[in-house]
Write an enzyme that holds these catalytic residues in place. Structure first.
Site, PDB file in Angstrom:
ATOM      1  CG  ASP A 128      -0.294   0.105   2.530  1.00  0.00           C
ATOM      2  OD1 ASP A 128      -0.147   1.229   3.035  1.00  0.00           O
ATOM      3  OD2 ASP A 128       0.079  -0.945   3.086  1.00  0.00           O
TER       4      ASP A 128
ATOM      5  CG  ASP B  87      -6.040   4.627   7.290  1.00  0.00           C
ATOM      6  OD1 ASP B  87      -6.003   4.243   8.475  1.00  0.00           O
ATOM      7  OD2 ASP B  87      -5.020   4.947   6.653  1.00  0.00           O
TER       8      ASP B  87
ATOM      9  CD  GLU C  71      -3.501   4.736  10.365  1.00  0.00           C
ATOM     10  OE1 GLU C  71      -2.606   4.322  11.124  1.00  0.00           O
ATOM     11  OE2 GLU C  71      -3.391   4.776   9.118  1.00  0.00           O
TER      12      GLU C  71
END
Length: 232
Positions: free
Chosen positions: A21, A117, A119
């Site tokens: 990624d 995502d 986080e």
């Protein structure tokens, strides 16, 4: 016995897929090099935490396909404090469409999945209820737009942001644990997930002139990814 163990290890290796990624512009030549080094899928950042589409994403998606990647996904790093989750998802999908890139279109003008995502608690609000609602807004809008949605996170990130919420557990999980081991042997259930789909086993590294993270998933069906259709 040793021969049997060695044979088993070879079989597991043959039935596993590694990929990368990225969050920066990556050239076709870099992807070709990565392909030659044994990496066969890529996930490109297409929405930034500052609340805008990543301008590098369209070229990176096309370069990944043209460089030989077998699967290309995108990920969305949201801006929860700005709010309006649906608008952020729509903004990314519309941006990709403006460059001729569509969900499950024909390569190189396509992507397979959108990974959310989740986080960095500092990017999120101090209210877990608000965070959960924002997450649900991203998921619901993704589904409304016809895209396959998955979640990138880890227990250390998910729990401070979402608490004991399990509302994402029906979605494929891509979890991070930088132990350098391409396997799920370390996985422990959290957030309602009992089985992961992908593991990010090594953080920022440089290969083939590209800044990447390294990922792995077991492949038991001729390089297909059954997790990619779970939420249809």
């Amino acid at each position: 016995m040793l021969r049997a163990l060695a044979l088993g290890a070879c079989i597991v290796a043959a039935l596993a897929t590694q990929g990368v990624d990225l969050s920066q512009a990556t050239s076709q030549s870099s992807f070709s090099c990565l392909k030659g080094s044994g990496y066969s899928f890529a996930v490109a950042r297409c929405y930034e935490s500052v609340g805008q589409p990543d301008p590098n994403c369209p070229d990176s998606v096309k370069n990944a396909w043209n460089g030989g990647m077998a699967h290309v996904d995108v990920y969305l790093f949201p801006d929860p404090k700005r709010g309006d989750a649906a608008a952020q998802m729509s903004s990314m999908i519309n941006f990709l469409a403006s460059h001729g890139i569509h969900s499950r279109g024909a390569p190189p003008n396509s992507f397979g999945m959108v990974w959310l995502d989740i986080e960095g608690p500092g990017y999120w609000t101090s209210s877990q209820a608000t965070n959960r609602a924002f997450f649900e807004g991203l998921v619901n809008q993704g589904h409304a737009l016809g895209v396959v949605v998955g979640v990138y996170t880890s227990e250390s990130q998910w729990s401070p942001i979402m608490g004991d919420y399990s509302g994402g557990s029906a979605l494929p999980l891509w979890y991070a644990h930088y132990d350098g081991s391409p396997s799920f042997s370390d996985f422990r259930a959290f957030g309602g997930w009992t089985h992961p789909a992908i593991k990010q086993f090594q953080g920022t590294t440089s290969k083939c002139g590209a800044g990447i993270d390294l990922n792995w998933y077991p492949d038991f069906a001729n390089n297909t990814r059954p997790f990619a259709v779970r939420n249809f």
